[in-house]
Design a protein around this motif. Structure first.
Motif, PDB file in Angstrom:
ATOM      1  N   ARG A 362       0.835  -1.212   0.000  1.00 41.59           N
ATOM      2  CA  ARG A 362       0.000   0.000   0.000  1.00 41.59           C
ATOM      3  C   ARG A 362       0.863   1.252   0.000  1.00 41.59           C
ATOM      4  NH1 ARG A 362      -2.697  -3.145   3.865  1.00 41.59           N
ATOM      5  NH2 ARG A 362      -1.916  -1.846   5.576  1.00 41.59           N
ATOM      6  N   LEU A 365       2.072   1.720  -3.382  1.00 42.06           N
ATOM      7  CA  LEU A 365       1.013   2.256  -4.236  1.00 42.06           C
ATOM      8  C   LEU A 365       0.883   3.769  -4.051  1.00 42.06           C
ATOM      9  CD1 LEU A 365      -1.192   1.564  -6.260  1.00 42.06           C
ATOM     10  CD2 LEU A 365      -2.755   1.180  -4.338  1.00 42.06           C
ATOM     11  N   GLU A 368       3.689   5.314  -6.007  1.00 41.29           N
ATOM     12  CA  GLU A 368       3.448   5.228  -7.441  1.00 41.29           C
ATOM     13  C   GLU A 368       2.422   6.260  -7.887  1.00 41.29           C
ATOM     14  OE1 GLU A 368       3.431   4.129 -11.390  1.00 41.29           O
ATOM     15  OE2 GLU A 368       4.891   3.799  -9.785  1.00 41.29           O
ATOM     16  N   ARG A 369       1.342   6.399  -7.142  1.00 43.27           N
ATOM     17  CA  ARG A 369       0.326   7.392  -7.518  1.00 43.27           C
ATOM     18  C   ARG A 369       0.847   8.814  -7.350  1.00 43.27           C
ATOM     19  NH1 ARG A 369      -3.735   5.267 -10.602  1.00 43.27           N
ATOM     20  NH2 ARG A 369      -3.922   3.072 -10.008  1.00 43.27           N
ATOM     21  N   ALA A 407      -3.315  -4.095  -2.105  1.00 43.21           N
ATOM     22  CA  ALA A 407      -3.088  -2.892  -2.913  1.00 43.21           C
ATOM     23  C   ALA A 407      -3.734  -3.108  -4.274  1.00 43.21           C
ATOM     24  CB  ALA A 407      -1.598  -2.616  -3.046  1.00 43.21           C
ATOM     25  N   GLU A 409      -6.352  -2.049  -7.653  1.00 42.72           N
ATOM     26  CA  GLU A 409      -6.521  -0.929  -8.575  1.00 42.72           C
ATOM     27  C   GLU A 409      -7.553   0.052  -8.051  1.00 42.72           C
ATOM     28  OE1 GLU A 409      -5.625   1.338 -11.841  1.00 42.72           O
ATOM     29  OE2 GLU A 409      -4.648  -0.485 -11.116  1.00 42.72           O
ATOM     30  N   GLY A 412      -5.875   2.278  -5.715  1.00 42.30           N
ATOM     31  CA  GLY A 412      -5.046   3.234  -6.435  1.00 42.30           C
ATOM     32  C   GLY A 412      -5.842   4.401  -6.965  1.00 42.30           C
ATOM     33  N   GLU A 413      -7.025   4.132  -7.499  1.00 38.83           N
ATOM     34  CA  GLU A 413      -7.868   5.232  -7.979  1.00 38.83           C
ATOM     35  C   GLU A 413      -8.288   6.129  -6.825  1.00 38.83           C
ATOM     36  OE1 GLU A 413      -8.379   5.960 -11.006  1.00 38.83           O
ATOM     37  OE2 GLU A 413      -7.379   4.190 -11.834  1.00 38.83           O
ATOM     38  N   LEU A 415      -6.558   6.675  -4.089  1.00 36.85           N
ATOM     39  CA  LEU A 415      -5.394   7.474  -3.713  1.00 36.85           C
ATOM     40  C   LEU A 415      -5.154   8.602  -4.708  1.00 36.85           C
ATOM     41  CD1 LEU A 415      -2.935   4.648  -2.567  1.00 36.85           C
ATOM     42  CD2 LEU A 415      -4.117   6.307  -1.124  1.00 36.85           C
ATOM     43  N   THR A 416      -5.356   8.348  -5.995  1.00 41.09           N
ATOM     44  CA  THR A 416      -5.192   9.413  -6.993  1.00 41.09           C
ATOM     45  C   THR A 416      -6.156  10.559  -6.719  1.00 41.09           C
ATOM     46  OG1 THR A 416      -4.473   7.801  -8.645  1.00 41.09           O
ATOM     47  CG2 THR A 416      -5.269   9.931  -9.446  1.00 41.09           C
TER      48      THR A 416
END
Length: 763
Positions: A362, A365, A368-369, A407, A409, A412-413, A415-416
């Protein structure tokens, strides 16, 4: 008077003489002998008789009869006829027959008789490829050697797995040290009338490790040596009355026959050793299969209880698991309470490790974001963004990754979206750091918050004055103990986080560094109120400190006086390290001309990572952590990238590429010796010093190589007639260096420690 027992008196009672038995029975009874009972003559009174133990009425009522104990299935075997026993024994292996011979004397006498010799020969057929019994041993002895057990033939120590087939015995380490002989000289000295050539007639073992881990080529058993000695003496005694020739012939015949026997034993021993190795290998494989089957059974039982395979693998070496015995329900009932706590402990460790791995995923992630977000920002702004480790501490991010989930997808969205919502907070964090640094600069002129000059999302903000933060004279420093970087020039203080990742900078304004920077700008004839650090990096000037003493570079046949050239950053670091407490020194810095700078070695920082592109975000692509200098370009790579991808042949720092100011600029090069031309011949004149002074070029000011015979000093400057090289030749101060000058690049930590290399254009 109460009866005294042994528990009260501590003594044995006096043996009773009133025994209703015959005198012969009493005499034959050891308990009736007076030798077993020694009474003291000083004791006057008679000891009381031990109180008789009353028998239980149940035992009196018990009727005599045959025992109810269940007899074994083979209890009738000893009473069977011999022909039936021989028929049964004919189907047994040699190891079973050896075990039967040790049951009782009856079985042993049957199995060692000549009538049962065929049983041993037939039993060998049960074992594949078993070596035949040698002529010098009987069937029982040979079976005992092969299958009788791993014990020493001399002392009975176990285990002794290795068989010495040449010596027909098993021997432990202690017995081998006591009975094996390897020194022929010692043997002949110990045994009288025994020559070394007779050892060829004694069976010997080869390559035996038995004493202090030393391997001996040939070893003889002492009993075998003495046995041969006895046989030879017997032959000599037998022919003592015959002539010497007859005795010699008898000895020669004996030796020849004995040599044949020894050679045959050697060949036979090699075959036996090969068979033994194969048998042990097969047995080892068999035991390994049993252990594997046992482990598989235990693992399957634990898997049915809900455990993971890795939990059970962790106990594979447990003594209850690795034992080579078949598994059964009864065994499982016994070992399950022993193994369950171990498996549960490993399960808890595995679950904790999986939690840490999911947390790491996490966090990865989040980085990365956040990297993807940084690719949408102006490239020059990236070094000043809060690191991912700081952004991960924001409450919204912590709440999103707090739950122990994968972690995915979807996460991830989420977090973005959260990172985009945190843009105002990120902008506020940068602005707070800028305000703190501007407040430290004396006479700073911060732009108003609503003006365009205060918008640090604009590219020209990071190439301009920025209210004084980008000036060369804005020199900051960290505490020497708290940080590995002491000095920060311009925007470097904004990007630096002093190893603590704190929200606000912990640097202080360096007055002495700012004063030295003004001296450099005065030498350059540049305005201190408008010259930025980027301007000096583009200029790439070199300076010589005139306050430092002249150093001497030694060669094989001459010596040359030298000074050292430095970049502006290295010059300021040098001044703070060496001249911070000195008074104002007029003419401290000497500027090298552009022609002289071109003669310096130029490594262009090709091995220094930390360079990014102003036209793209390639330096941030396919990188896990954009906040590590090691994931960016080297200087040579970024120039090649601009030339091939953006068609820019002459890139300019700040417009086309930039350096990640969170990391100190590093150089990597080696000193290069250069030739120094001989000083020009001067006609005799008023003074040699005047002639040398007239030979100094106007632009010269290199101040590097001094050919004057008079000693130079800091106030008179340096006369230049040579080339300049890397500052790593600073060892000139300690003695001969073989160089005539050096150009100093920026140190890895910018603390005044010179590094091997030179600065380049665009620094």
């Amino acid at each position: 008077m109460p009866i005294a027992t042994r528990s009260k008196t501590g003594n044995f009672p006096t043996p009773s003489l009133a025994v209703s038995a015959d005198e012969d029975d009493v005499a034959e009874d050891p308990s009736a002998s007076g030798d077993d009972f020694k009474m003291s003559s000083e004791e006057p009174e008679t000891r009381p008789v031990k109180r008789a133990k009353l028998s239980s009425p149940r035992k009196e009522d018990k009727r005599p009869g045959p025992s109810r104990r269940r007899k074994g299935r083979l209890s009738e075997l000893p009473s069977m006829p011999l022909d039936i026993l021989f028929e049964i024994f004919g189907h047994l292996s040699p190891s079973d027959l050896v075990a039967l011979s040790r049951v009782n004397k009856a079985f042993r006498q049957v199995l060692i008789s000549r009538q049962s010799a065929y049983l041993w020969r037939e039993s060998y057929s049960q074992v594949p490829d078993v070596p035949t019994c040698p002529d010098d041993m009987n069937e029982l002895s040979w079976a005992l050697l092969l299958f009788g057990g791993n014990y020493c033939y001399t002392c009975g120590t176990k285990p002794v797995p290795k068989i010495l087939f040449e010596l027909r015995r098993r021997a432990c380490k202690s017995c081998m040290e006591a009975h094996l002989r390897a020194d022929t000289h010692a043997i002949t000295s110990e045994i009288p009338n025994f020559s070394a050539d007779l050892l060829e007639l004694v069976p010997y073992a080869e390559n035996i490790n038995f004493k202090r881990r030393q391997y001996y080529w040939r070893c003889w058993w002492d009993a075998d040596i003495w046995k041969l000695k006895t046989e030879i003496d017997a032959i000599r005694e037998m022919h003592s009355h015959d002539s010497a020739d007859i005795c010699a012939q008898a000895l020669a015949k004996f030796k020849a026959e004995r040599k044949v026997v020894v050679d045959a034993r050697k060949v036979h021993a090699r075959r036996c050793a090969q068979w033994e190795n194969e048998r042990l290998s097969d047995r080892s494989n068999e035991l390994s299969d049993i252990r594997k089957s046992r482990f598989d059974d235990i693992q399957s039982r634990f898997l049915e209880l809900g455990f993971h395979a890795s939990d059970v693998i962790a106990i594979r070496r447990h003594k209850e698991v690795s034992v080579a015995r078949p598994m059964s329900d009864r065994v499982w009932t016994r070992i399950f309470p022993i193994l369950k706590p171990e498996v549960e402990k490993h399960k808890a460790t595995r679950l904790a490790r999986e939690i840490q791995l999911r947390k790491r995923d996490r966090d990865e992630l989040v980085r990365e974001r956040y990297r993807l977000y940084s690719t949408t920002q102006p490239p020059l702004l990236v070094p000043y963004l809060p690191p991912a480790s700081v952004v991960a501490q924001y409450e919204a991010i912590k709440a999103a990754i707090h739950d122990d989930t994968e972690a995915s997808e979807e996460l991830g969205e989420t977090l973005t979206f959260i990172i985009l919502s945190l843009v105002p907070q990120i902008r506020s964090s940068i602005q707070k750091r800028i305000d703190v640094l501007l407040a430290l600069i004396p006479g700073s002129n911060p732009p108003t918050p609503d003006s365009e000059d205060a918008d640090f999302f604009r590219k020209d903000y990071w190439t301009g004055v920025a209210g004084g933060l980008g000036l060369v004279t804005s020199v900051f420093s960290c505490p020497p103990i708290a940080c590995y970087r002491r000095l920060h020039f311009g925007f470097e203080a904004l990007a630096h986080r002093c190893n603590t990742m704190q929200e606000l900078p912990a640097v202080v304004f360096n007055e002495a560094g700012s004063a030295f920077a003004r001296e450099l700008l005065e030498e350059l004839k540049m305005d201190p109120t408008s010259t930025t650090a980027l301007d000096l990096d583009r200029l790439d000037a070199r300076f010589i400190c005139m306050e430092c003493p002249v150093t001497i570079s030694y060669t094989l046949d001459s010596q040359t006086k030298c000074r050292q050239a430095r970049t502006w950053r290295a010059s300021l670091t040098h001044a703070l390290d060496n001249h911070a407490n000195s008074a104002v020194y007029p003419g401290r810095w000497k500027l090298l001309s552009s022609e002289e700078v071109k003669t310096l070695p130029d490594n262009n920082h090709y091995f220094d990572r930390g360079w990014g592109c102003c036209h793209c975000v390639l330096h941030l692509e396919h990188r896990r952590d954009p906040y590590s200098a090691s994931s960016w370009f080297t200087r040579g790579a970024i120039r090649e990238h601009l030339r091939t991808d953006h068609r820019i042949e002459e890139p300019l720092e700040g417009d086309d590429f930039f350096y990640d100011t969170r990391n100190p600029r590093q150089v990597s090069a080696t000193p290069i010796p250069v030739e120094v031309p001989s000083p020009p011949s001067v006609d005799p004149g008023p003074s040699s010093a005047q002639t040398v002074a007239e030979s100094i070029p106007e632009e010269g000011a290199t101040g590097v190589s001094v050919a004057s015979s008079e000693p130079s000093n800091a106030a008179s400057g340096v006369q230049a007639q040579g080339l300049v090289m890397d500052e790593t030749a600073a060892v000139d101060e300690a003695g001969p260096a073989g160089f005539c000058a050096s150009a100093v690049g920026e140190g890895a930590s910018e603390e005044g420690v010179s590094t091997a290399g030179t600065d380049t254009a665009g620094m």
